[in-house]
Write an enzyme that holds these catalytic residues in place. Structure first.
Site, short mmCIF file in Angstrom:
data_model
loop_
_atom_site.label_atom_id
_atom_site.label_comp_id
_atom_site.label_asym_id
_atom_site.label_seq_id
_atom_site.Cartn_x
_atom_site.Cartn_y
_atom_site.Cartn_z
N GLY A 323 0.83 -1.20 0.00
CA GLY A 323 0.00 0.00 0.00
C GLY A 323 0.86 1.24 0.00
O GLY A 323 0.62 2.20 -0.73
N ALA A 324 1.90 1.21 0.83
CA ALA A 324 2.84 2.33 0.92
C ALA A 324 4.08 1.84 1.67
O ALA A 324 4.08 0.76 2.25
CB ALA A 324 2.21 3.51 1.65
N ASN A 327 9.64 4.97 3.80
CA ASN A 327 11.01 5.46 3.62
C ASN A 327 11.15 6.84 4.26
O ASN A 327 10.32 7.73 4.04
CB ASN A 327 11.33 5.56 2.12
CG ASN A 327 10.91 4.33 1.36
OD1 ASN A 327 11.36 3.24 1.62
ND2 ASN A 327 10.00 4.51 0.40
N HIS A 359 -0.57 6.05 8.91
CA HIS A 359 0.26 4.88 9.21
C HIS A 359 1.73 5.16 8.89
O HIS A 359 2.63 4.91 9.70
CB HIS A 359 -0.25 3.69 8.39
CG HIS A 359 0.51 2.41 8.60
ND1 HIS A 359 -0.02 1.34 9.26
CD2 HIS A 359 1.75 2.03 8.22
CE1 HIS A 359 0.86 0.35 9.30
NE2 HIS A 359 1.95 0.74 8.65
N GLU A 360 1.97 5.71 7.70
CA GLU A 360 3.36 5.94 7.28
C GLU A 360 4.02 7.06 8.09
O GLU A 360 5.20 6.96 8.44
CB GLU A 360 3.41 6.25 5.78
CG GLU A 360 2.76 5.21 4.88
CD GLU A 360 3.20 3.79 5.17
OE1 GLU A 360 4.37 3.57 5.54
OE2 GLU A 360 2.37 2.87 5.02
N HIS A 363 5.33 5.95 11.39
CA HIS A 363 6.61 5.25 11.29
C HIS A 363 7.81 6.20 11.34
O HIS A 363 8.93 5.75 11.60
CB HIS A 363 6.70 4.49 9.96
CG HIS A 363 6.11 3.12 9.99
ND1 HIS A 363 6.43 2.17 10.93
CD2 HIS A 363 5.23 2.51 9.14
CE1 HIS A 363 5.78 1.06 10.68
NE2 HIS A 363 5.04 1.23 9.60
#
Length: 940
Positions: A323-324, A327, A359-360, A363
């Protein structure tokens, strides 16, 4: 002198030779034994701890046009500076699928730094199974000294969605090529030689050489590009500021002709949304730009920690497997996860964009700033980001009820997987997760969704405020470093102690029960006696659990409960059985446990309490919280499959739905009844079952017809928009004539005027599917043409799904063949498309035959390490419930031995599920037929 014995000379010589041979044999056998016990370092999948990288200097040039051999390639060179931690005469560095240049017969050059003398190279080679460049030295590297290893290489810019790869798209009739990356978990080594383990953090200095009409992006800010000429070709060379110290799997670089929209100059953090020019011109990136800043600010506040980078680039790629990917500083997305077009995209598309961005961004701290030491703790990264993504998106869209939707989207679904005997614990032993395919297997719903569920449970019983304070000190202590799960428990315990919260055991003791053993408990409450028991819940009670647990499948369970609408109470179940007199009921009382499903467990009651709950649902269902109305349905259906309660009791939990207007109970009922369709849509149960659901859903269909003024308005509430889709989907699929006429009419209007699609964005997927199922070749061909010409990825996804709804077997077979042609179905979408086709009763046997006959091709072309192979096997076998199908699965397992890759665990789960389905159907078919027939007899 003592007595002796005498032998002649010849015999003595023979004996001597034999003795020498025996000794030699013993030595040889010992050497073999020793080798087997202690393989050569390059035969191990884990790097030795003798070297530690400090920095990389990497220059890469992707060629965006094919060479004479019709291959897309990239070439480059890399220097890695490392410290020798322990004396060694061996350098192991990961390298996979790279053609390394030879220097005087060696694959690398080595030099000493800061006065250190580098040993000369003795031998170098590529160890393919373990994916190493092996460098043997003539003498030892000295502990404490620094060295630099230089390599030069050529690699293929493939379309396999891993490492440094290419993505293609068509714009203005012209094919465009993007060079991009996906390093997680073990593919940075496909781009350049590196110490490719998460604990091997370093600083990266990147330089990209690229065509003049393109832009280059990487994790850090770029310096001004300079013009260069190579072999007469004018190019740009873009270098980037050094990154923060980080893991190789978080590295990213992209060369493309995209453009961007971004924050105004002077912003504290530069935020840019990159995508195809036309996509941004249509406004598809505006929503992502609007929400990224607030979500980033939310996490800065939640972690009490500033965003550690200067910029946050987010780029939408036409081809992307996941999904993604988080980085650091350059997040890569599927187009559907970043781009949103108002009026064309649905509210579900919008929610997906907000949730994935959240979500990303979560991180950026948890995973990137602080990283798990090894992949066995992947759940710590992904489960955490999944949980807090709902907090971030809830902050960005407070009217959506995201904190409730986590129950539907994550928790209920993963319980079905974790109730299998072939599930796995959240945290594994490091030595059990070695090979790349072992690592890829961990990217599953247990890691993401169960990880989110148990962290949500923990946050609930220590409070969200204390949880976030523990995260702050955890991030502060370990920033730019690596951790194991015990480090998080320690910091959360510090926060609990500081807040004065009383727990029955330490955070570590409680939570280790949930992460170090698979599964979850079934809590049974006897409201006549107040007795509470727990046991490991298995969907198939006959399955054998052969994975030992030091905790004997016993959990420390936080039970929340209410009695007859009274105040919420909490009780800790610490043993297999206990008694709480407060849970015993009077004659007219009812009890409800696991309020809002905050705990990761199922609940069973004595028969009297079940009857009282059913009576309450029948009379005043709103007295029970909406999430718990969904929970009652889900628990009852799963308990019935596990033979804990009767199947008829589970079916009775759906009788109140003809009065229910809320999304969560309807969606949960629909999912559970889907299982009945999977088991019985080829049997005589199908007709009465269809009639019952038609009876229950018709009032909901009419309700939405009324509140939308005959389908001319969009419901205001986010979950009402979802439930409108439920109403139309179920009404059409069960033959409500008004619904079928409505959807086919809308679709025919669109076919008559393809440039004008008046179908509501939220309803498109359902309408397309219903109309194609009711139609024939003309409808399918029209949808295929619109799919090929779609400029919005989420619109293409809806059509891609709807094309699988046709009832024509030959069209489904043709569609399956399209999955082998990336020009028709992108590689990233092949798995989804095959599974969609398998979800159609007519398509299921076709898809199963297709997967079996093409497994070798799929495995080799689409990558044995792909995250989606497990989902493929799972998806095409969901209907399996016969002895014949079980034997087919066993034969399939035998036929593809050695070609399972990341699908090995999924295949075992499917075998277990099929056995359970066989038993369940045999025991329940007649009962289910009788119940549905009785409930619908008044309609005849």
């Amino acid at each position: 002198m003592g007595k002796g014995f005498f032998i002649n000379k010849t015999v003595a010589i023979i004996c001597g030779v034999a003795a020498i041979g025996a000794v030699a044999t013993i030595i040889a056998l010992f050497a073999v034994y020793t080798q087997e016990k202690s393989p050569a370092p390059w035969q191990s999948y884990r790097l030795p701890d003798s070297l530690s990288p400090v920095s990389y200097n990497v220059t890469l040039r992707p060629h965006l046009e094919p060479n004479a051999d019709k291959l897309y390639i990239f070439n480059g060179h890399s220097s890695v500076v490392f410290t020798c931690v322990k004396e060694t005469d061996l350098i192991l560095i990961h390298s996979n699928e790279l053609n390394l240049t030879l220097f005087d017969g060696f694959h690398a050059k080595l030099k000493g730094l800061n006065g250190a003398t580098a040993p000369s190279l003795k031998k170098t080679w590529l160890e393919v199974p373990t994916q190493y460049l092996v460098v043997q030295l003539s003498s030892l590297l000295q502990a404490g000294s620094m060295y630099e290893l230089f390599t030069e290489f050529v690699g293929e810019l493939t379309d396999n969605l891993g490492g440094f790869y290419r993505s293609e798209y068509i714009e203005d009739g012209e094919k465009r090529v993007v060079a991009t990356t996906q390093m997680q978990p073990t593919d940075a080594r496909k781009a350049f030689p590196c110490f490719d383990e998460p604990a091997m953090k370093a600083v990266f200095h990147m330089t990209l050489i690229h065509p003049q009409d393109t832009v280059a992006l990487s994790n850090a800010m770029n310096f001004e590009p300079i013009n260069i000429t190579i072999e007469g070709q004018k190019l740009l060379q873009t270098s980037f500021e050094p990154t923060e110290i980080m893991s190789t799997y978080l590295l990213a670089f992209v060369v493309c002709d995209f453009t961007y929209i971004g924050t105004k100059p002077g912003a504290e953090v530069l935020i840019r949304i990159w995508a195809r020019k036309k996509a941004l011109e249509e406004g598809q990136g505006n929503y992502a730009l609007e929400k990224t800043g607030p979500i980033l600010a939310f996490f800065e506040n939640y972690y009490n920690s500033s965003y550690p980078l200067k910029k946050s680039d987010q780029i939408a790629l036409p081809d992307f497997n996941a999904g993604a990917m988080e980085n650091w500083g350059l997040i890569t997305y599927r187009e559907t996860a970043l781009l949103y077009n108002p009026g064309v995209s649905s509210n579900g598309d919008k929610e997906w964009v907000a949730t994935v961005i959240s979500h990303e961004l979560a991180h950026m701290w948890f995973g990137n700033l602080v990283t798990m030491r090894w992949w066995n703790d992947l759940w710590l990264n992904e489960g955490f980001a999944t949980y807090v993504s709902y907090l971030g998106s809830n902050n960005a869209e407070p009217k959506w009820g995201m904190k409730d939707l986590i129950v539907l989207n994550e928790i209920i679904g993963v319980m079905a997987v974790d109730a299998l005997a072939y599930s796995h614990p959240l945290s594994s032993n490091e030595e059990d997760i070695l090979k790349p395919e072992h690592i890829s297997e961990l990217f599953d719903s247990i890691t993401y969704s169960k990880g989110a569920a148990v962290l949500r449970m923990l946050s609930e019983f220590i409070t969200e405020t204390v949880f976030s304070k523990g995260l702050h000190t955890y991030l502060e202590e370990f920033k730019y470093s690596n951790t194991v799960y015990k480090d998080l428990w320690r910091h959360l315990q510090m926060a609990v102690d500081k807040a004065g919260i009383s727990l029955p055991e330490s955070v570590e003791v409680i939570m280790n029960r949930w992460i170090l053993q698979m599964g979850f408990p079934l809590v049974t409450i006897n409201t006549q006696t107040g007795t509470i028991t727990q046991k490991h819940f298995l969907l198939d009670p006959n399955s054998v659990v052969d994975r030992p647990s030091e905790f004997m499948y016993e959990w420390i369970v936080p039970i929340t409960w209410i009695k007859t609408g009274g105040p919420e109470q909490q009780y800790w179940l610490l043993t297999k059985e206990a008694t709480n007199s407060n849970m015993s009921l009077g004659a007219d009382e009812w009890l409800l446990a696991n309020i809002n499903m905050r705990g990761f467990y199922r609940v069973n009651y004595d028969s009297e309490n079940w009857e009282r709950l059913l009576a309450k649902l029948s009379s005043k269902h709103k007295d029970i919280p909406v999430i718990n109305r969904a929970q009652i349905i889900d628990d009852a259906f799963n308990l019935a499959r596990a033979k804990v309660v009767s199947t008829t009791l589970a079916l009775r939990t759906t009788k109140f739905l003809n009065k229910e207007k809320e999304y969560m109970p309807w969606k949960t009922a629909s999912r559970n009844l889907d299982y009945f369709f999977l088991m019985f849509d080829r049997s005589e149960v199908y007709g009465p079952m269809q009639a019952y659901i038609k009876k229950q859903v018709t009032p909901l269909f009419q309700y939405f017809k009324n509140i939308t003024l005959n389908w001319t308005k969009i419901p205001e509430n986010h979950m009402d928009q979802y439930n409108q889709v439920n109403a139309i989907s179920l009404a059409c699929s069960t033959g409500v004539k008004e619904c079928v006429a409505l959807t086919t009419g809308w679709f025919k209007d669109w076919m008559a005027n393809p440039s004008k699609n008046n179908i509501s964005a939220n309803l498109k997927s359902t309408v397309y599917c219903s109309a194609i199922a009711a139609g024939g070749v003309a409808e399918w061909e029209f949808a295929w043409g619109m799919y090929k010409n779609a400029t919005l990825a989420s619109e293409a996804d809806k059509l891609m799904y709807a094309l699988s709804c046709t009832k024509e077997p030959w069209l489904l077979n043709r569609y399956l063949q399209y999955c082998l042609d990336p020009e028709k179905i992108r590689k990233q979408d092949a798995t989804h498309t095959i599974v969609y086709i398998a979800s159609n009763p007519i398509g299921q046997p076709l898809a199963w035959d297709f997967v079996r006959s093409n497994w070798g091709l799929l495995f080799n072309e689409y990558g044995g390490g792909s995250f989606s192979f497990g989902r493929l096997i799972d998806g095409v076998t969901k209907r399996f419930s016969t002895e014949f199908e079980y034997k087919q699965l066993l034969q399939f397992k035998q036929d593809i031995a050695g070609q399972l890759g990341s699908a090995a665990m999924s295949l075992e789960q499917v075998l277990e599920r099929t056995r359970a389905n066989m038993n369940w159907v045999a025991e329940n078919q007649n009962k289910v037929l009788e119940w549905f027939t009785t409930e619908t007899s008044s309609l005849v």
